[in-house]
Design an enzyme around this catalytic site. Structure first.
Site, PDB file in Angstrom:
ATOM      1  N   GLU A 295       0.830  -1.205   0.000  1.00  0.00           N
ATOM      2  CA  GLU A 295       0.000   0.000   0.000  1.00  0.00           C
ATOM      3  C   GLU A 295       0.869   1.262   0.000  1.00  0.00           C
ATOM      4  OE1 GLU A 295      -3.346   2.116   2.947  1.00  0.00           O
ATOM      5  OE2 GLU A 295      -2.085   0.451   3.650  1.00  0.00           O
ATOM      6  N   LYS A 359      -9.759   2.135  -2.751  1.00  0.00           N
ATOM      7  CA  LYS A 359     -10.154   1.565  -1.467  1.00  0.00           C
ATOM      8  C   LYS A 359     -11.585   1.963  -1.112  1.00  0.00           C
ATOM      9  CE  LYS A 359      -8.616   1.177   3.343  1.00  0.00           C
ATOM     10  NZ  LYS A 359      -7.619   1.621   4.344  1.00  0.00           N
ATOM     11  N   CYS A 411      -5.291  -2.643   2.942  1.00  0.00           N
ATOM     12  CA  CYS A 411      -5.120  -2.514   4.393  1.00  0.00           C
ATOM     13  C   CYS A 411      -6.303  -3.072   5.169  1.00  0.00           C
ATOM     14  CB  CYS A 411      -4.842  -1.048   4.730  1.00  0.00           C
ATOM     15  SG  CYS A 411      -4.325  -0.767   6.443  1.00  0.00           S
TER      16      CYS A 411
END
Length: 537
Positions: A295, A359, A411
């Site tokens: 990330e 995301k 994440c």
């Protein structure tokens, strides 16, 4: 009364004397005891993984409800138990405040204690509901397991969700038990765990052995049977690999405090490039089909723009037919300014962008500010450390030419049961890129890995995890770690891509609904019984 019954009565009497002694010592002594139970429960999760504490903390929580005189006292006991669980179990969150200049370190204890205080309300309400519907004998254990599970589901979904420290996830490193989540989800495993562990409270009740010894004995036998079934499943389940799909995961171990310093950004990129080459004389990632960076491994916001030097340089690592995957921020100009996205990109050897994923599930107070206008008025806008991110639209499956389709997770997204794949387009593996540098060598990275492992088992899909500072890992669909790189290590990890196992009989979402329905029916049955009891002349 026989000797066994007398022993059990004595055990319960000893506990009652302890509670009486605590009551006399201080009005807060029982609260401290409840807090201690929460602390013990927090030690059942990664990295401690000491599951025997489940069989101490949970039955004693039920004993606290037995002890409570009214709903107010039950609420207090539950809140302090929850506070012990979350304040100690989530202590690693405070480390992130030392890793950025935009957020004052003094806010760390405020954030931890405030979050823990809010999450503790879930446990407090569990205690109150159980106190209202309480009864003697084994049914109170069943009721407690059902209500606990219902509120874990609620905590995992309400207010964007925070499914951390689910009791079922305590088995993430104990794979024979964890296998059952493939059939019943982590919430179903929570119900079974609380039911089995809670049954030990009946050893305190006294009376005939059929009412004291038998229930926990049967519960333990059932759990042992579950473990044996899981062990046999692991023994029978072989890990198979996709031929010709080789991966290289890069872990550059960049400190979070240095990650976004403008004068070091090029150095960070060069470190990823150097590790990716693995000292190849031609400067290529030779023999690697999928080159994976974590990330925000690229810290420039122009990675997706035409003429991006970083994208061109990264493409030069690739052989023809190979792809590189990395996390990078991006922005979109809007009428009101700019929207920033935490994104994943896939490119080929010609620097063409083949895929992009934004995301979807952002971290509250880390990537966006809930109730932003109110908190700005209170002067707490710094909690996000700057401009908030914008959420992507939906979960998706990324299919690169010649490679199995994967579900990209950035994440925090890997911790949500039932929300890690696109059910309309089932992937063949899960890719989780993450930056756990925020949490250093605390418990955070290990807990994050454990929750991601549960998603692999639930979905029957291999998990590939590229973490900036570790733990990077390749995990098969049974939850077994095939290769890994620990926290704080700089290096690369080469691995073939495991194949998915059989599709679960029911989708994870359906399993969660069934577990929720079962627990709701148990609670409803008790509500109806209590209502009829109170309204029958």
């Amino acid at each position: 009364m026989n000797d066994q019954s007398r022993d059990q009565s004595m055990l319960g009497a000893q506990l009652a004397r302890l509670f009486d002694w605590l009551d006399k010592r201080s009005s807060y002594a029982m609260h401290a005891f409840a807090f201690l139970l929460g602390v013990l429960l927090s030690r059942t999760f990664a990295p401690a993984n000491f599951f025997p504490l489940l069989f101490i903390a949970i039955p004693l929580m039920i004993a606290l409800i037995d002890r409570s005189r009214n709903s107010v006292q039950a609420f207090a006991y539950g809140w302090w138990a929850g506070f012990g669980l979350f304040a100690v179990g989530l202590n690693w969150i405070g480390y992130s405040f030392t890793q950025q200049q935009a957020v004052p370190v003094i806010l760390a204890p405020i954030a931890i204690l405030g979050l823990s205080a809010l999450l503790s309300l879930y446990v407090a309400i569990i205690f109150v509901i159980c106190r209202k519907l309480w009864c003697a004998g084994w049914f109170r254990v069943l009721l407690f397991a059902a209500v606990w599970t219902l509120f874990e589901v609620a905590r995992g979904m309400w207010f964007t969700g925070f499914p951390w420290h689910l009791v079922g996830a305590a088995w993430a490193e104990w794979l024979p038990v964890a296998q059952s989540s493939y059939y019943i989800s982590v919430y179903g495993l929570t119900f079974l765990t609380v039911l089995v562990a809670g049954s030990f409270v009946m050893l305190l009740d006294g009376g005939a052995w059929q009412r004291t010894i038998l229930p926990p004995a049967l519960a333990v036998l059932a759990f042992v049977g579950l473990s044996v079934a899981g062990y046999l499943r692991l023994e029978a389940g072989q890990t198979h690999y996709h031929l010709g799909i080789s991966m290289r995961l890069v872990q550059a171990n960049v400190k979070q405090s240095e990650k976004w310093l403008s004068y070091l950004i090029e150095d960070h990129f060069d470190k990823h490039m150097s590790l990716s080459r693995a000292a190849d004389p031609d400067g290529k990632a030779k023999g690697v089909r999928l080159l994976i960076w974590p990330e925000t491994a690229v810290q420039t916001e122009s990675f997706d723009r035409d003429g991006s030097i970083h994208r061109w340089r990264m493409s030069k690592l690739l052989e023809y037919g190979s792809f590189a995957i990395t996390g990078a921020p991006r922005y979109v100009r809007t009428e009101d300014g700019y929207d920033y996205y935490n994104s994943l990109f896939a490119l080929n050897s010609s620097a063409d962008l083949y895929a992009r994923y934004d995301k979807v599930h952002l971290v509250p107070f880390g990537e966006y500010l809930p109730f932003e206008n109110l908190l700005k008025k209170l002067g707490l806008s710094q909690l996000t450390g700057g401009s908030a991110w914008t959420a992507g639209r939906r979960r998706q499956t990324v299919a690169l030419p010649g490679t199995p389709g994967f579900s990209p997770l950035v994440c925090y997204e890997a911790v949500f049961p039932g929300e890690v794949i696109d059910r309309r387009d089932r992937p063949e593996w899960i890719l989780n890129i993450t930056n756990d540098a925020w949490f250093g060598a605390t418990e955070g990275p290990y807990q994050h890995l454990a929750l991601a492992r549960m998603r692999a088992i639930e979905e029957g899909l291999p998990l590939v995890r590229a973490a900036s500072t570790g733990v990077s890992a390749v995990i098969d669909g049974y939850g077994r770690t095939l290769s890994s790189m620990p926290v704080g290590r700089e290096g690369i990890m080469d691995s073939p891509l495991p194949k998915a196992i059989d599709v679960p009989p029911l989708s994870t979402g359906t399993r969660i609904i069934l577990a929720t329905l079962l627990c709701s029916l148990i609670a409803l049955a008790r509500v109806i019984y209590c209502w009829r009891r109170d309204h029958t002349p």
